[in-house]
Write an enzyme that holds these catalytic residues in place. Structure first.
Site, mmCIF file in Angstrom:
data_model
loop_
_atom_site.group_PDB
_atom_site.id
_atom_site.type_symbol
_atom_site.label_atom_id
_atom_site.label_comp_id
_atom_site.label_asym_id
_atom_site.label_seq_id
_atom_site.Cartn_x
_atom_site.Cartn_y
_atom_site.Cartn_z
ATOM 1 N N SER A 22 0.860 -1.186 0.000
ATOM 2 C CA SER A 22 0.000 0.000 0.000
ATOM 3 C C SER A 22 0.893 1.231 0.000
ATOM 4 O O SER A 22 1.970 1.217 0.623
ATOM 5 C CB SER A 22 -0.865 0.020 1.258
ATOM 6 O OG SER A 22 -1.390 1.321 1.473
ATOM 7 N N TYR A 75 -1.921 -1.945 10.027
ATOM 8 C CA TYR A 75 -2.090 -2.253 8.598
ATOM 9 C C TYR A 75 -0.778 -2.049 7.842
ATOM 10 O O TYR A 75 -0.335 -2.909 7.072
ATOM 11 C CB TYR A 75 -3.198 -1.359 8.030
ATOM 12 C CG TYR A 75 -3.436 -1.484 6.538
ATOM 13 C CD1 TYR A 75 -4.111 -2.577 6.006
ATOM 14 C CD2 TYR A 75 -3.005 -0.490 5.659
ATOM 15 C CE1 TYR A 75 -4.339 -2.682 4.636
ATOM 16 C CE2 TYR A 75 -3.230 -0.579 4.294
ATOM 17 C CZ TYR A 75 -3.906 -1.675 3.786
ATOM 18 O OH TYR A 75 -4.123 -1.778 2.435
HETATM 19 P P1 NDP Z 1 -11.848 -5.254 -1.217
HETATM 20 O O1 NDP Z 1 -12.217 -5.216 0.212
HETATM 21 O O2 NDP Z 1 -12.633 -4.494 -2.219
HETATM 22 O O3 NDP Z 1 -11.784 -6.788 -1.701
HETATM 23 C C1 NDP Z 1 -11.093 -7.701 -0.908
HETATM 24 C C2 NDP Z 1 -11.008 -9.038 -1.605
HETATM 25 O O4 NDP Z 1 -10.170 -9.889 -0.803
HETATM 26 C C3 NDP Z 1 -12.339 -9.735 -1.725
HETATM 27 O O5 NDP Z 1 -12.343 -10.475 -2.930
HETATM 28 C C4 NDP Z 1 -12.337 -10.692 -0.529
HETATM 29 O O6 NDP Z 1 -13.107 -11.876 -0.727
HETATM 30 C C5 NDP Z 1 -10.879 -11.053 -0.469
HETATM 31 N N1 NDP Z 1 -10.443 -11.532 0.851
HETATM 32 C C6 NDP Z 1 -10.533 -10.889 2.047
HETATM 33 N N2 NDP Z 1 -10.029 -11.679 3.023
HETATM 34 C C7 NDP Z 1 -9.614 -12.832 2.433
HETATM 35 C C8 NDP Z 1 -9.042 -14.022 2.886
HETATM 36 N N3 NDP Z 1 -8.777 -14.218 4.191
HETATM 37 N N4 NDP Z 1 -8.773 -15.020 2.002
HETATM 38 C C9 NDP Z 1 -9.045 -14.860 0.681
HETATM 39 N N5 NDP Z 1 -9.597 -13.732 0.175
HETATM 40 C C10 NDP Z 1 -9.882 -12.742 1.044
HETATM 41 O O7 NDP Z 1 -10.288 -4.806 -1.250
HETATM 42 P P2 NDP Z 1 -9.457 -4.016 -2.392
HETATM 43 O O8 NDP Z 1 -9.780 -4.571 -3.729
HETATM 44 O O9 NDP Z 1 -9.564 -2.573 -2.146
HETATM 45 O O10 NDP Z 1 -7.960 -4.435 -1.959
HETATM 46 C C11 NDP Z 1 -7.151 -5.342 -2.674
HETATM 47 C C12 NDP Z 1 -5.716 -5.224 -2.164
HETATM 48 O O11 NDP Z 1 -5.223 -3.909 -2.407
HETATM 49 C C13 NDP Z 1 -5.556 -5.457 -0.643
HETATM 50 O O12 NDP Z 1 -4.378 -6.197 -0.404
HETATM 51 C C14 NDP Z 1 -5.428 -4.051 -0.086
HETATM 52 O O13 NDP Z 1 -4.726 -4.028 1.131
HETATM 53 C C15 NDP Z 1 -4.681 -3.377 -1.208
HETATM 54 N N6 NDP Z 1 -4.815 -1.912 -1.240
HETATM 55 C C16 NDP Z 1 -6.031 -1.328 -1.464
HETATM 56 C C17 NDP Z 1 -6.146 0.051 -1.482
HETATM 57 C C18 NDP Z 1 -7.446 0.748 -1.689
HETATM 58 O O14 NDP Z 1 -7.488 1.979 -1.527
HETATM 59 N N7 NDP Z 1 -8.524 0.059 -2.061
HETATM 60 C C19 NDP Z 1 -4.966 0.907 -1.264
HETATM 61 C C20 NDP Z 1 -3.746 0.189 -1.043
HETATM 62 C C21 NDP Z 1 -3.685 -1.175 -1.031
HETATM 63 P P3 NDP Z 1 -14.702 -11.977 -0.308
HETATM 64 O O15 NDP Z 1 -15.435 -11.184 -1.361
HETATM 65 O O16 NDP Z 1 -14.999 -13.430 -0.375
HETATM 66 O O17 NDP Z 1 -14.816 -11.365 1.042
#
Ligand code: NDP
Length: 244
Positions: free
Chosen positions: A139, A152
């Site tokens: 991030s 985080y």
């Molecule tokens: P979302 O919350 O929109 O989506 C999260 C996804 O991860 C979902 O598909 C969820 O599955 C899945 N997930 C959560 N926990 C688990 C687990 N234990 N095992 C498998 N899958 C899991 O997140 P984003 O798309 O925003 O984030 C994606 C990545 O980008 C993350 O690593 C986040 O830290 C990083 N990031 C995001 C930023 C942002 O501003 N959005 C900024 C910087 C980094 P389900 O639908 O089944 O719950």
């Protein structure tokens, strides 16, 4: 046989955009999810409607056994693994400052973001084909170090460190390991629990004066996963419109 990409956390948000982009790039994609089977099936349906190959596989990345089964099922159904996109991650809304952070939140962040990335990297190191790619998720908060994000950011800084070390440890295998570090991106993870004013203020932190969209991040992943990214190794690419 098509090259195969596993995208963790691909049912929603950035991961869903990556799965659709890598499918367009020609990969067969594995849409991993934790609990949201309906959303994962929608992503699989969209890829197939576009003529691509996709399967949905449930696995909690925090569980080493689940991750092993995710790789085994991928190889059983699609024959190989070429790319791991370690996108699954959590950031609970309204994170408190360090002094008020409870054990449950800290432990959950470490379990999913740090141990989850470790579990999938360990499996990929053993199972990826020659020429493979591992793309982790950090991030841009590792750069901005905003108050409220200590636990985080600690998990994401750990992911960046493992990225550079694993890249060196895979010497001789022709596998690259990089990380993408998005800035604020319009997904539930970022938007939930924030007022419109706060969202506007955070969007304006970038010189490009807007939030990132999932497709912006998918483009960076596509570069690292594709032939043009082959000389990039052990790096963290900040995709944030210039915020930091
Ligand atoms: P979302 O919350 O929109 O989506 C999260 C996804 O991860 C979902 O598909 C969820 O599955 C899945 N997930 C959560 N926990 C688990 C687990 N234990 N095992 C498998 N899958 C899991 O997140 P984003 O798309 O925003 O984030 C994606 C990545 O980008 C993350 O690593 C986040 O830290 C990083 N990031 C995001 C930023 C942002 O501003 N959005 C900024 C910087 C980094 P389900 O639908 O089944 O719950």
């Amino acid at each position: 046989m098509k090259q195969v990409a596993i995208i963790t956390g691909a049912s929603r948000g950035i991961g869903a955009a990556i799965a659709q982009r890598l499918a367009k790039d020609g990969f067969a994609v594995v849409v991993n999810y934790a609990g949201n089977v309906a959303e994962a099936d929608k992503v699989v349906g969209a890829v197939r409607a576009d003529g691509g190959t996709a399967i949905a596989v449930q696995a909690d990345v925090a569980s080493a056994a689940d991750v092993r089964a995710l790789f085994e099922r991928t190889i059983a159904e699609l024959g190989r693994v070429d790319v791991l996109v370690n996108n699954a991650g959590i950031m609970p809304p309204n994170l408190p400052q360090l002094a008020a952070t409870d054990d449950d939140i800290f432990d959950r962040l470490v379990a999913v973001n740090l141990k989850g990335s470790f579990n999938t990297m360990r499996e990929a190191a053993a199972k990826l084909e020659q020429g493979g790619r591992i793309i982790n998720f950090s991030s841009s908060l590792v750069g901005t170090l905003l108050p409220g994000y200590s636990a985080y950011v600690a998990t994401k800084a750990g992911v960046e460190a493992m990225t550079s070390i694993l890249a060196k440890e895979l010497r001789g295998k022709n596998i690259t390991v990089n990380a993408v570090a998005p800035g604020p991106t319009a997904t539930a993870l970022f938007l939930d629990g924030k007022t419109p004013e706060l969202i506007e203020r955070l969007a304006k932190m970038t010189p490009l004066e807007r939030l990132g969209q999932p497709d912006d991040i998918a483009s960076a992943v596509s570069f690292l996963a594709g032939p043009d990214g082959s000389w990039i190794n052990g790096q963290t690419l900040r995709a944030n419109g210039g915020m930091v």
